[in-house]
Write an enzyme that holds these catalytic residues in place. Structure first.
Site, PDB file in Angstrom:
ATOM      1  N   GLU A  45       0.840  -1.200   0.000  1.00 53.41           N
ATOM      2  CA  GLU A  45       0.000   0.000   0.000  1.00 53.41           C
ATOM      3  C   GLU A  45       0.879   1.255   0.000  1.00 53.41           C
ATOM      4  O   GLU A  45       1.862   1.335   0.739  1.00 53.41           O
ATOM      5  CB  GLU A  45      -0.891  -0.032   1.235  1.00 53.41           C
ATOM      6  CG  GLU A  45      -1.885   1.112   1.363  1.00 53.41           C
ATOM      7  CD  GLU A  45      -2.790   0.946   2.570  1.00 53.41           C
ATOM      8  OE1 GLU A  45      -3.678   1.784   2.762  1.00 53.41           O
ATOM      9  OE2 GLU A  45      -2.607  -0.041   3.334  1.00 53.41           O
ATOM     10  N   LYS A 114      -9.236   2.692  -2.561  1.00 54.52           N
ATOM     11  CA  LYS A 114      -9.580   1.992  -1.320  1.00 54.52           C
ATOM     12  C   LYS A 114     -10.961   2.413  -0.835  1.00 54.52           C
ATOM     13  O   LYS A 114     -11.240   3.598  -0.659  1.00 54.52           O
ATOM     14  CB  LYS A 114      -8.528   2.305  -0.257  1.00 54.52           C
ATOM     15  CG  LYS A 114      -8.643   1.496   1.027  1.00 54.52           C
ATOM     16  CD  LYS A 114      -7.445   1.781   1.941  1.00 54.52           C
ATOM     17  CE  LYS A 114      -7.453   0.911   3.186  1.00 54.52           C
ATOM     18  NZ  LYS A 114      -6.264   1.141   4.027  1.00 54.52           N
ATOM     19  N   CYS A 148      -5.530  -3.455   1.649  1.00 48.18           N
ATOM     20  CA  CYS A 148      -5.390  -3.627   3.090  1.00 48.18           C
ATOM     21  C   CYS A 148      -6.716  -3.920   3.814  1.00 48.18           C
ATOM     22  O   CYS A 148      -7.241  -5.018   3.725  1.00 48.18           O
ATOM     23  CB  CYS A 148      -4.702  -2.392   3.679  1.00 48.18           C
ATOM     24  SG  CYS A 148      -4.019  -2.648   5.343  1.00 48.18           S
TER      25      CYS A 148
END
Length: 264
Positions: A45, A114, A148
């Site tokens: 990330e 994200k 994540c």
């Protein structure tokens, strides 16, 4: 059936560096990945900037076609390796925690923002994405993207499984003490959804954040073909669609579902 050799870069350690330094590290990882026969490199990330940027997030953010994106395209085409990388993406007044998949020819194949932001730091500096399912076909394998915290929600991975994702690439900045995520949850996601998960984490400490490492490639047959330790590391392992097909036949979770019972 298709076999795709995948490399996962864990690291770097030592905190945020200028983008030029991270691009140099990416170039070296791509070179080593190609030498090992990998066709895809998955990085952590925010791999182009580092995670602990503080209030500099907006200052270092670039558009999707900015200079860093062009630099990564050059690295991919120079080494003949597809790359999944992360960076803060500017879109008008919003900044997204984004990842992109660049093909071996340097062409952008997919871009994901994200959707599930973790903690006050991320919510203060990023705008969540609004599109969950992002996929691309690479070397005969359907690759999906998450970031994540996204993978920790069962709904996200199940949506990918139902949409035909075979390899889920998950750039990550998981912190200690949450070792349960790479050790238990990621292999469980792979098993229950019958797909591969490439989970590439950061390592070491950045400011207040202490990253857990433990990157892995989890397979649908409950095996973990590659697992990192706590430090910087480059993992290489195979994604085998033949194994995937056989595992789905033995473990028919997706076909045995009863969606009518779940609506409520």
């Amino acid at each position: 059936m298709t076999s795709l050799r995948v490399a996962l870069l864990q690291g770097p350690a030592g905190g945020p560096r200028p983008v030029e330094g991270n691009l140099a590290a990416l170039d070296d990882a791509a070179r080593r990945s190609a030498a090992a026969g990998a066709r895809l490199l998955v990085t952590p990330e925010l791999s182009l900037t580092g995670y602990a940027l503080g209030d500099d997030v907006a200052a270092v953010a670039e558009t999707a076609d900015g200079p860093s994106a062009r630099a990564v395209a050059g690295i991919a085409s120079r080494h003949g390796v597809a790359i999944v990388y992360g960076h803060p993406e500017r879109d008008a007044d919003a900044v997204h925690n984004s990842v992109a998949l660049v093909g071996r020819d340097g062409r952008t194949l997919a871009r994901y923002r994200k959707t599930h932001l973790y903690g006050g730091y991320e919510r203060a500096h990023y705008t969540p994405g609004g599109r969950l399912l992002v996929q691309a076909d690479l070397e005969g394998v359907r690759v999906g993207l998450l970031v994540c915290y996204d993978v920790e929600f069962p709904e996200t991975v199940r949506a990918h499984a139902l949409a035909g994702t075979e390899l889920l690439a998950v750039p990550t900045a998981l912190m200690r003490p949450y070792d349960i995520v790479p050790r238990t949850l990621v292999p469980a996601r792979s098993w229950e959804n019958q797909l591969y998960v490439a989970y590439a984490n950061r390592a070491g400490r950045e400011g207040e954040f202490d990253f857990a490492g433990l990157s892995c490639l989890a397979a649908p047959d409950a095996s973990v073909p590659a697992r990192a330790g706590r430090g910087e590391e480059l993992l290489v392992a195979e994604v085998d669609t033949g194994l995937l097909a056989a595992s789905r036949e033995r473990n028919p979770y997706l076909t045995d579902r009863r969606p009518g019972l779940y609506a409520a």
